[in-house]
Design a protein around this motif. Structure first.
Motif, mmCIF file in Angstrom:
data_model
loop_
_atom_site.group_PDB
_atom_site.id
_atom_site.type_symbol
_atom_site.label_atom_id
_atom_site.label_comp_id
_atom_site.label_asym_id
_atom_site.label_seq_id
_atom_site.Cartn_x
_atom_site.Cartn_y
_atom_site.Cartn_z
ATOM 1 N N LEU A 171 0.837 -1.198 0.000
ATOM 2 C CA LEU A 171 0.000 0.000 0.000
ATOM 3 C C LEU A 171 0.869 1.244 0.000
ATOM 4 O O LEU A 171 1.930 1.268 0.616
ATOM 5 C CB LEU A 171 -0.924 0.005 1.221
ATOM 6 N N ASP A 172 0.409 2.285 -0.697
ATOM 7 C CA ASP A 172 1.139 3.546 -0.785
ATOM 8 C C ASP A 172 0.151 4.690 -0.601
ATOM 9 O O ASP A 172 -0.899 4.720 -1.262
ATOM 10 C CB ASP A 172 1.834 3.651 -2.151
ATOM 11 N N ILE A 173 0.473 5.629 0.288
ATOM 12 C CA ILE A 173 -0.373 6.796 0.548
ATOM 13 C C ILE A 173 0.457 8.035 0.285
ATOM 14 O O ILE A 173 1.559 8.179 0.829
ATOM 15 C CB ILE A 173 -0.872 6.810 2.008
ATOM 16 N N GLN A 174 -0.061 8.940 -0.556
ATOM 17 C CA GLN A 174 0.637 10.183 -0.869
ATOM 18 C C GLN A 174 -0.343 11.337 -0.890
ATOM 19 O O GLN A 174 -1.508 11.169 -1.248
ATOM 20 C CB GLN A 174 1.325 10.091 -2.225
ATOM 21 N N VAL A 175 0.153 12.517 -0.518
ATOM 22 C CA VAL A 175 -0.619 13.752 -0.618
ATOM 23 C C VAL A 175 0.182 14.715 -1.468
ATOM 24 O O VAL A 175 1.356 14.965 -1.200
ATOM 25 C CB VAL A 175 -0.897 14.384 0.768
ATOM 26 N N GLU A 176 -0.454 15.218 -2.525
ATOM 27 C CA GLU A 176 0.210 16.179 -3.402
ATOM 28 C C GLU A 176 -0.817 17.163 -3.931
ATOM 29 O O GLU A 176 -1.839 16.758 -4.491
ATOM 30 C CB GLU A 176 0.897 15.463 -4.562
ATOM 31 N N LEU A 184 -5.255 13.471 -1.924
ATOM 32 C CA LEU A 184 -4.786 12.283 -1.228
ATOM 33 C C LEU A 184 -4.961 11.102 -2.170
ATOM 34 O O LEU A 184 -6.048 10.861 -2.673
ATOM 35 C CB LEU A 184 -5.613 12.067 0.048
ATOM 36 N N THR A 185 -3.880 10.369 -2.428
ATOM 37 C CA THR A 185 -3.912 9.217 -3.320
ATOM 38 C C THR A 185 -3.519 7.977 -2.540
ATOM 39 O O THR A 185 -2.479 7.955 -1.888
ATOM 40 C CB THR A 185 -2.953 9.406 -4.514
ATOM 41 N N TYR A 198 -6.281 23.398 4.206
ATOM 42 C CA TYR A 198 -5.876 23.212 5.597
ATOM 43 C C TYR A 198 -6.196 21.825 6.152
ATOM 44 O O TYR A 198 -6.110 21.613 7.348
ATOM 45 C CB TYR A 198 -6.468 24.297 6.507
ATOM 46 N N VAL A 199 -6.580 20.865 5.304
ATOM 47 C CA VAL A 199 -6.779 19.493 5.765
ATOM 48 C C VAL A 199 -5.466 18.746 5.594
ATOM 49 O O VAL A 199 -4.893 18.729 4.509
ATOM 50 C CB VAL A 199 -7.915 18.786 4.998
ATOM 51 N N GLU A 200 -4.998 18.149 6.682
ATOM 52 C CA GLU A 200 -3.727 17.441 6.685
ATOM 53 C C GLU A 200 -3.939 16.002 7.136
ATOM 54 O O GLU A 200 -4.748 15.736 8.020
ATOM 55 C CB GLU A 200 -2.743 18.120 7.649
ATOM 56 N N GLU A 208 -6.320 9.083 9.036
ATOM 57 C CA GLU A 208 -6.892 10.145 9.868
ATOM 58 C C GLU A 208 -6.490 11.503 9.310
ATOM 59 O O GLU A 208 -5.342 11.697 8.896
ATOM 60 C CB GLU A 208 -6.413 10.000 11.310
ATOM 61 N N LEU A 209 -7.451 12.425 9.323
ATOM 62 C CA LEU A 209 -7.223 13.769 8.793
ATOM 63 C C LEU A 209 -7.709 14.803 9.801
ATOM 64 O O LEU A 209 -8.672 14.567 10.526
ATOM 65 C CB LEU A 209 -7.980 13.949 7.474
ATOM 66 N N VAL A 210 -7.054 15.956 9.787
ATOM 67 C CA VAL A 210 -7.433 17.060 10.664
ATOM 68 C C VAL A 210 -7.445 18.339 9.843
ATOM 69 O O VAL A 210 -6.553 18.577 9.030
ATOM 70 C CB VAL A 210 -6.443 17.216 11.840
ATOM 71 N N LYS A 211 -8.470 19.147 10.071
ATOM 72 C CA LYS A 211 -8.524 20.466 9.435
ATOM 73 C C LYS A 211 -8.102 21.491 10.474
ATOM 74 O O LYS A 211 -8.788 21.699 11.469
ATOM 75 C CB LYS A 211 -9.938 20.775 8.939
ATOM 76 N N GLU A 212 -6.924 22.079 10.258
ATOM 77 C CA GLU A 212 -6.377 23.074 11.175
ATOM 78 C C GLU A 212 -6.269 24.408 10.458
ATOM 79 O O GLU A 212 -5.380 24.604 9.636
ATOM 80 C CB GLU A 212 -5.014 22.640 11.701
#
Length: 157
Positions: A64-69, A73-74, A106-108, A122-126
């Motif tokens: 499995l591979d998780i990336q954010v660009e 989110l992929t 702002y979602v990380e 898990e994601l957080v909007k800061e």
């Protein structure tokens, strides 16, 4: 079936939403072409905390591979080796997949865990302090415009 959405009324009263049209078009296109694999849930845990859970039975962590660009989110899953088993019935899908999720500003991503065939992200909007609403105090003093008008009146007198 709808090919495009007319956003002209939105553009008349909004500024800075130029990317919204392409976001909607890509969402509509992906919904019609998506295979539905793997199934997933999106959950609001509490205010500004979210979780995406994908059913990835048969995949090991290293597959499995998780990336954010650029706000996307992929999640990818890839089975490398051919399964040499002789199945009488093969109902558990373990094919290669790619799922994309558009993230709001702002979602990380804060964490990812694999347990019991479920991948939970898990994601957080800061929102930065500078972007949060703030109250503006109203002073009893005269404004600069009123002050200049009073100065002109005293000069004229």
């Amino acid at each position: 079936m709808m090919n495009s959405v007319d956003l002209t009324p939105l553009y008349r009263s909004s500024i800075g939403f130029d990317g919204l049209a392409s976001l909607l078009d890509s969402a509509l296109a992906s919904e019609t072409t998506a295979s539905g694999y793997p199934p997933y849930n999106i959950e609001a845990i509490e205010e500004n905390h979210y979780a995406i859970t994908l059913a990835v039975a048969g995949f090991a962590q290293e597959q499995l591979d998780i990336q954010v660009e650029k706000g996307v989110l992929t999640v990818r899953g890839e089975k490398n080796a051919k399964d040499e088993r002789n199945y009488l019935y093969h109902g558990i899908a373990t094919r290669t997949f790619e799922r994309k999720f558009n993230l709001a500003d702002y979602v990380e991503v804060t964490n990812a865990a694999l347990a019991n065939g479920l991948l939970t992200i898990e994601l957080v909007k800061e929102i930065p302090e500078a972007m949060k609403p703030k109250s503006i105090a109203i002073n009893q003093k005269t404004s600069a415009i009123e002050h200049k008008a009073q100065q002109k009146e005293t000069k004229a007198a």
